[in-house]
Design a protein around this motif. Structure first.
Motif, PDB file in Angstrom:
ATOM      1  N   UNK A 163       0.853  -1.191   0.000  1.00 43.24           N
ATOM      2  CA  UNK A 163       0.000   0.000   0.000  1.00 43.24           C
ATOM      3  C   UNK A 163       0.891   1.244   0.000  1.00 43.24           C
ATOM      4  N   UNK A 164       0.459   2.263  -0.753  1.00 35.54           N
ATOM      5  CA  UNK A 164       1.165   3.546  -0.745  1.00 35.54           C
ATOM      6  C   UNK A 164       0.139   4.658  -0.572  1.00 35.54           C
ATOM      7  N   UNK A 202       1.076  14.540  -7.604  1.00 38.50           N
ATOM      8  CA  UNK A 202       0.055  13.713  -6.963  1.00 38.50           C
ATOM      9  C   UNK A 202      -0.581  12.786  -7.992  1.00 38.50           C
ATOM     10  N   UNK A 203      -0.876  13.327  -9.168  1.00 32.56           N
ATOM     11  CA  UNK A 203      -1.450  12.507 -10.243  1.00 32.56           C
ATOM     12  C   UNK A 203      -0.508  11.364 -10.610  1.00 32.56           C
ATOM     13  N   UNK A 204       0.783  11.646 -10.661  1.00 28.60           N
ATOM     14  CA  UNK A 204       1.761  10.606 -10.981  1.00 28.60           C
ATOM     15  C   UNK A 204       1.769   9.517  -9.907  1.00 28.60           C
ATOM     16  N   UNK A 205       1.676   9.934  -8.652  1.00 30.29           N
ATOM     17  CA  UNK A 205       1.677   8.965  -7.557  1.00 30.29           C
ATOM     18  C   UNK A 205       0.440   8.065  -7.630  1.00 30.29           C
ATOM     19  N   UNK A 206      -0.707   8.659  -7.908  1.00 22.32           N
ATOM     20  CA  UNK A 206      -1.946   7.884  -8.027  1.00 22.32           C
ATOM     21  C   UNK A 206      -1.860   6.925  -9.217  1.00 22.32           C
ATOM     22  N   UNK A 207      -1.301   7.397 -10.324  1.00 26.07           N
ATOM     23  CA  UNK A 207      -1.124   6.552 -11.509  1.00 26.07           C
ATOM     24  C   UNK A 207      -0.256   5.340 -11.184  1.00 26.07           C
ATOM     25  N   UNK A 208       0.700   5.526 -10.271  1.00 27.14           N
ATOM     26  CA  UNK A 208       1.608   4.446  -9.894  1.00 27.14           C
ATOM     27  C   UNK A 208       1.103   3.612  -8.718  1.00 27.14           C
ATOM     28  N   UNK A 209      -0.147   3.823  -8.337  1.00 31.25           N
ATOM     29  CA  UNK A 209      -0.753   2.950  -7.339  1.00 31.25           C
ATOM     30  C   UNK A 209      -0.994   3.539  -5.966  1.00 31.25           C
TER      31      UNK A 209
END
Length: 240
Positions: A163-164, A202-209
């Motif tokens: 989880x992240x 933030x969008x990049x982090x969400x894209x990466x899970x």
């Protein structure tokens, strides 16, 4: 009881040397028959001092126990680099709360932007802060502080975790209590620096899970956010 950390241990012949031995003999002025705890990879070895020489302390094993203060969840704090004094505070308090790894990273809004080589020179001190906090709080391990990495490298690392979670105050997110932590053994918490995150990060982090979470309507300082997040996480996983 004084605590000392080692990377390897021979249960049939437990000894302490180097800085640990010097601390026992010269700083603490301990004597034979006094007790110490030797910590190795999450296990506590409660020992009695049998002999102290100039460079070695010989110990007799009294009992071997799993360190009760170690959480059963492995937490990695990905912290956007703040000013050095704030980072030192974050390391100290995060270790006390049960973090396993601390990974400083560079994001777009970092005010402090040390070069990798310059930051490497500070690592010994930062890891010493972690060690002292681990001793003070009764940890079974010394959480490691890594060298500085890029934000993109951090996003690659979170893929291996169960989880992240990324904290982003601008547009809210899930409440911590709504995060499914059942059977989760490894968690990454991603925290911004003094300036927070760019929306694209933030969008990049969400894209990466990653999942976006928030800690309420009040905007927290970068040194307060990780302490709050870790406290809540440890409480929700019955580690506090």
């Amino acid at each position: 009881m004084p605590r000392f950390f080692v990377n390897e241990i021979d249960e049939e012949n437990i000894t302490l040397t180097g800085e640990n031995a010097s601390h026992i003999g010269r700083s603490l002025r301990m004597k034979p028959d006094e007790e110490v705890t030797v910590c190795c990879k999450g296990t506590d070895y409660n020992c009695i001092i049998s002999q102290i020489t100039e460079d070695t302390v010989f110990l007799d094993l009294k009992e071997k126990l799993k360190c009760e203060s170690e959480p059963d969840i492995e937490v990695t704090l990905f912290q956007a680099v703040p000013k050095l004094d704030k980072l030192e505070y974050i390391i100290q308090k995060s270790v006390e709360l049960g973090v396993s790894h601390i990974v400083p990273m560079l994001t777009k809004r970092c005010i402090s932007r040390p070069k990798e080589k310059d930051f490497a020179k500070k690592l010994a001190r930062l890891n010493k802060i972690s060690e002292e906090a681990a001793k003070q709080s009764g940890r079974g391990i010394i959480p490691d502080v890594s060298g500085i990495i890029s934000y993109q490298t951090a996003l690659e690392k979170i893929k291996s975790l169960d989880k992240a979670l990324i904290l982003y105050e601008a547009e809210g997110g899930k409440n911590f209590r709504d995060i499914n932590l059942k059977d989760v053994k490894s968690v990454g918490i991603i925290i911004g620096s003094e300036g927070g995150f760019e929306k694209s990060e933030v969008d990049d982090a969400i894209f990466n899970g990653s999942e976006q979470i928030w800690l309420g309507k009040r905007i927290l300082r970068c040194e307060t956010a990780p302490i709050s997040a870790l406290s809540i996480l440890m409480f929700l996983t019955n580690n506090l």
